[in-house]
Scaffold this active site. Structure first.
Site, PDB file in Angstrom:
ATOM      1  N   GLU A 101       0.824  -1.207   0.000  1.00  0.00           N
ATOM      2  CA  GLU A 101       0.000   0.000   0.000  1.00  0.00           C
ATOM      3  C   GLU A 101       0.859   1.258   0.000  1.00  0.00           C
ATOM      4  O   GLU A 101       0.604   2.203  -0.768  1.00  0.00           O
ATOM      5  CB  GLU A 101      -0.921   0.021   1.226  1.00  0.00           C
ATOM      6  CG  GLU A 101      -1.885  -1.157   1.287  1.00  0.00           C
ATOM      7  CD  GLU A 101      -1.372  -2.305   2.133  1.00  0.00           C
ATOM      8  OE1 GLU A 101      -2.165  -2.873   2.899  1.00  0.00           O
ATOM      9  OE2 GLU A 101      -0.169  -2.633   2.019  1.00  0.00           O
ATOM     10  N   CYS A 124      -2.905  -3.366   7.116  1.00  0.00           N
ATOM     11  CA  CYS A 124      -2.563  -3.558   8.520  1.00  0.00           C
ATOM     12  C   CYS A 124      -2.783  -2.263   9.298  1.00  0.00           C
ATOM     13  O   CYS A 124      -2.692  -1.159   8.757  1.00  0.00           O
ATOM     14  CB  CYS A 124      -1.128  -4.041   8.664  1.00  0.00           C
ATOM     15  SG  CYS A 124       0.119  -2.819   8.197  1.00  0.00           S
ATOM     16  N   TRP A 219      17.098 -39.798 -15.114  1.00  0.00           N
ATOM     17  CA  TRP A 219      15.942 -38.924 -14.991  1.00  0.00           C
ATOM     18  C   TRP A 219      14.689 -39.632 -15.490  1.00  0.00           C
ATOM     19  O   TRP A 219      14.704 -40.292 -16.527  1.00  0.00           O
ATOM     20  CB  TRP A 219      16.135 -37.643 -15.801  1.00  0.00           C
ATOM     21  CG  TRP A 219      17.345 -36.844 -15.437  1.00  0.00           C
ATOM     22  CD1 TRP A 219      18.484 -36.684 -16.186  1.00  0.00           C
ATOM     23  CD2 TRP A 219      17.542 -36.101 -14.248  1.00  0.00           C
ATOM     24  NE1 TRP A 219      19.381 -35.889 -15.531  1.00  0.00           N
ATOM     25  CE2 TRP A 219      18.837 -35.503 -14.337  1.00  0.00           C
ATOM     26  CE3 TRP A 219      16.780 -35.873 -13.109  1.00  0.00           C
ATOM     27  CZ2 TRP A 219      19.357 -34.695 -13.341  1.00  0.00           C
ATOM     28  CZ3 TRP A 219      17.301 -35.071 -12.108  1.00  0.00           C
ATOM     29  CH2 TRP A 219      18.567 -34.490 -12.224  1.00  0.00           C
ATOM     30  N   LEU A 253      19.139 -29.693  -4.423  1.00  0.00           N
ATOM     31  CA  LEU A 253      17.825 -29.146  -4.069  1.00  0.00           C
ATOM     32  C   LEU A 253      17.781 -27.626  -4.187  1.00  0.00           C
ATOM     33  O   LEU A 253      17.140 -26.939  -3.392  1.00  0.00           O
ATOM     34  CB  LEU A 253      17.417 -29.579  -2.657  1.00  0.00           C
ATOM     35  CG  LEU A 253      17.382 -31.093  -2.404  1.00  0.00           C
ATOM     36  CD1 LEU A 253      16.980 -31.378  -0.968  1.00  0.00           C
ATOM     37  CD2 LEU A 253      16.443 -31.793  -3.376  1.00  0.00           C
ATOM     38  N   ARG A 256      18.641 -24.147 -10.202  1.00  0.00           N
ATOM     39  CA  ARG A 256      19.863 -23.989 -10.972  1.00  0.00           C
ATOM     40  C   ARG A 256      19.595 -23.513 -12.405  1.00  0.00           C
ATOM     41  O   ARG A 256      20.433 -23.678 -13.296  1.00  0.00           O
ATOM     42  CB  ARG A 256      20.657 -25.302 -10.987  1.00  0.00           C
ATOM     43  CG  ARG A 256      21.109 -25.727  -9.590  1.00  0.00           C
ATOM     44  CD  ARG A 256      22.042 -26.904  -9.614  1.00  0.00           C
ATOM     45  NE  ARG A 256      21.414 -28.099 -10.160  1.00  0.00           N
ATOM     46  CZ  ARG A 256      20.590 -28.897  -9.474  1.00  0.00           C
ATOM     47  NH1 ARG A 256      20.253 -28.608  -8.235  1.00  0.00           N
ATOM     48  NH2 ARG A 256      20.073 -29.977 -10.046  1.00  0.00           N
ATOM     49  N   GLU A 344       9.895 -33.104  -1.929  1.00  0.00           N
ATOM     50  CA  GLU A 344      10.404 -33.842  -3.080  1.00  0.00           C
ATOM     51  C   GLU A 344      10.942 -35.207  -2.680  1.00  0.00           C
ATOM     52  O   GLU A 344      11.643 -35.853  -3.454  1.00  0.00           O
ATOM     53  CB  GLU A 344      11.520 -33.048  -3.770  1.00  0.00           C
ATOM     54  CG  GLU A 344      11.085 -31.773  -4.457  1.00  0.00           C
ATOM     55  CD  GLU A 344      12.167 -31.241  -5.374  1.00  0.00           C
ATOM     56  OE1 GLU A 344      12.709 -32.010  -6.196  1.00  0.00           O
ATOM     57  OE2 GLU A 344      12.473 -30.041  -5.270  1.00  0.00           O
ATOM     58  N   GLY A 346      11.308 -39.209  -1.371  1.00  0.00           N
ATOM     59  CA  GLY A 346      10.933 -40.471  -1.987  1.00  0.00           C
ATOM     60  C   GLY A 346       9.688 -41.067  -1.365  1.00  0.00           C
ATOM     61  O   GLY A 346       8.903 -40.385  -0.698  1.00  0.00           O
TER      62      GLY A 346
END
Length: 417
Positions: A101, A124, A219, A253, A256, A344, A346
Site C-alpha cells: 500500500e 494492517c 531422470w 535441491l 539452478r 520432493e 521419496g
C-alpha cells in the site's frame, strides 16, 4: 460485514501457476453480497464489478513479484486508481521492507488524493517492521479502499477495515477473495493451523515408479519438467526430502536455472539417525544455503556436532511408530518463517505426509516410460482415504515436455492439533 478471521482455505494452485483458472466474473457487474460500510464501521463485502476485478487482478499479479521473498509475511499487491486509470502500483518486495500500500501510494504521489486503493489483503493497522498502512492510506487522502480478503492475523483481522471506516474512508472487501486466499495459502495455513502449505511433487513412470531399475535412466521426467520443478523451488521457502534420497542421489535441491534468483530455498532433510553424509552436496553447501536436518531425540550427539560445525541446523523432534513426527517438523518450519514447503522426498516421505494428512496440494509428473517391478514404487501404505475420488479437489491436467502433469488440492486435516 467482514467475514470470519479464519477464512475457508482455498489452497493455491501448483506454484508454476499463480491462480487456479478464471475468476468468478464476467463482463457485467455482479451483485453485492452484503451492504456497504455499516454503522459499526466494518467493511462492506461484494464480488465486484468488471472494473473492480480488472484492478484487483493487476494487484494480484503485482503481489506475485514478492513470491519467495517475503515469508513469513504474505504476498501483497496494490494499485491506486483515479478517474478510471491506474496512477500508482506497488507490492511487498522483501521481508522487513515497505508494504504494498505504501509503495503504491508513494508511486501515485498527489494523485492519491480522492483515489481508490485496490489491495489484495486487508491493510494492517499495527506497528511491526513498518508503520501501519492504515495511517499511510488516511494521510494520502484516499477516498475508498477495496481489499480482497481479511487478514487472518488476529491483530489485524477486521481492525484494519474498522480503522479506515472510522477515518471516513469507504471500505469494501471480497473482490476476488478466492484468488487472494489461494495466493497466500502458506500464510493462511500458518495463521489458522500453525502449519506451512505443503506441496508434494512426484515424477513417476506410467506404472507409478519414481526410480528406474539398476542400469536405467537417471531422470524420469523431461527437461522441461525439471525446469518447472526448479521454478517451484524458487517459489518455495523450503524443499524437503528424506535421508534415503540424499544417500541415493546426493541432490543439491536448489534452483539452478540460468536466470535463477540469488535467493535459494532452505533444504530440510528428514534423517532420524543423522545418516546424512558430511561430504554430501547439501552439507558442503550449508554455509551458503540454509540446510536443516531433522532427527530423533536419541540421535548421536557427536554426529550432530559434526554437522553443526559445517553450518547445518539440527532439529531434534519426537519419533512416532512410523518415524519422525512430521507434524512437529512442519510446525517448527512454519514458526521459523518457512510457510511454503515443497516435498520432493521419496516413497517414505511422500507416504508419511499423505498418511498424516499433511499434504495440501500435489503435482504429479506422469512420464511416458515403464519401469516394471524393478523400479521403486511412488508410495507405500497411505491409508484408504485417497483411494476415493473425493480425496482430491480442483484437479487439473496439463502437458510439460511430453509429461502429463496432474495437480489437485488434497482434502486434508483442517485441524490445528
Amino acid at each position: 460485514m467482514v467475514a470470519r478471521c479464519a477464512p475457508e482455505v482455498m489452497w493455491g494452485a501448483f506454484l508454476m501457476h499463480t491462480t487456479d483458472g478464471a475468476s468468478e466474473t464476467g463482463t457485467a457487474p455482479l451483485h453485492e453480497m452484503d451492504h456497504a460500510a455499516s454503522d459499526d464501521g466494518e467493511a462492506g463485502s461484494r464480488r465486484g464489478t468488471a472494473e473492480d476485478v480488472r484492478f484487483m487482478s493487476e494487484a494480484l499479479a503485482l503481489a506475485e513479484r514478492g513470491r519467495g521473498l517475503v515469508s513469513p509475511n504474505p504476498v501483497v499487491g496494490a494499485v491506486v486508481v483515479r478517474d478510471g486509470s491506474v496512477v500508482g502500483r506497488g507490492w511487498h518486495g522483501r521481508y522487513g521492507g515497505p508494504h504494498a500500500e505504501t509503495v503504491a501510494l508513494e508511486d501515485a504521489g498527489d494523485l492519491s488524493i480522492g483515489s481508490t486503493l485496490y489491495v489484495t489483503l486487508e491493510p494492517c493497522c499495527v506497528w511491526g517492521n513498518t508503520p501501519p498502512c492504515t495511517r499511510a492510506i488516511e494521510r494520502a487522502g484516499v477516498r475508498k479502499v477495496v481489499f480482497a480478503v481479511e487478514d487472518p492475523n488476529p491483530d489485524v483481522c477486521g481492525s484494519g477495515a474498522r480503522t479506515l471506516s472510522a477515518a471516513g474512508i469507504e471500505v469494501w472487501s471480497g473482490v476476488m477473495k478466492r484468488e487472494a486466499i489461494a495466493a497466500n495459502a502458506g500464510y493462511v495455513s500458518f495463521r489458522t493451523k500453525g502449519l506451512p502449505h505443503v506441496l508434494l511433487k512426484i515424477a513417476m513412470s506410467l506404472d507409478g515408479r519414481v526410480k528406474a531399475p539398476d542400469g536405467g535412466p537417471r531422470w524420469t521426467s523431461s527437461e522441461a519438467s525439471r525446469r518447472a520443478v526448479h521454478a517451484m523451488r524458487a517459489a518455495s521457502d523450503a524443499v524437503m526430502v528424506g535421508v534415503e534420497t540424499v544417500l541415493a542421489d546426493d541432490p543439491e535441491l536448489t534452483d539452478r536455472r540460468e536466470d535463477a534468483p540469488a535467493r535459494q530455498p532452505a533444504r530440510i532433510v528428514l534423517d532420524g539417525a543423522l545418516r546424512t553424509p558430511l561430504e554430501s552436496k547439501l552439507v558442503s553447501s550449508a554455509p551458503d544455503v540454509r540446510t536443516i536436518v531433522a532427527c530423533g531425540r536419541a540421535a548421536d550427539a557427536e554426529r550432530e556436532a559434526a554437522l553443526a560445525a559445517r553450518g547445518v541446523e539440527v532439529w531434534r523432534v519426537e519419533r512416532t511408530d512410523e518415524g519422525l513426527d512430521l507434524r512437529s517438523v512442519l510446525r517448527r518450519a512454519a514458526s521459523g518463517g518457512l510457510l511454503y514447503v515443497l516435498a520432493e522426498g521419496g516413497p517414505s516421505v511422500a507416504s508419511g505426509l499423505m498418511r498424516e494428512r499433511l499434504v495440501d496440494r500435489v503435482a504429479f509428473f506422469i512420464c511416458p516410460v515403464v519401469y516394471g517391478a524393478g523400479g521403486l514404487a511412488a508410495f507405500a501404505d497411505i491409508g484408504p482415504e485417497l483411494s476415493l475420488r473425493e480425496g482430491f479437489a480442483s484437479p487439473r491436467w496439463s502437458l510439460s515436455g511430453g509429461d502429463v502433469v496432474f495437480e489437485a488440492d488434497v482434502a486434508g486435516d483442517e485441524t490445528a492439533s
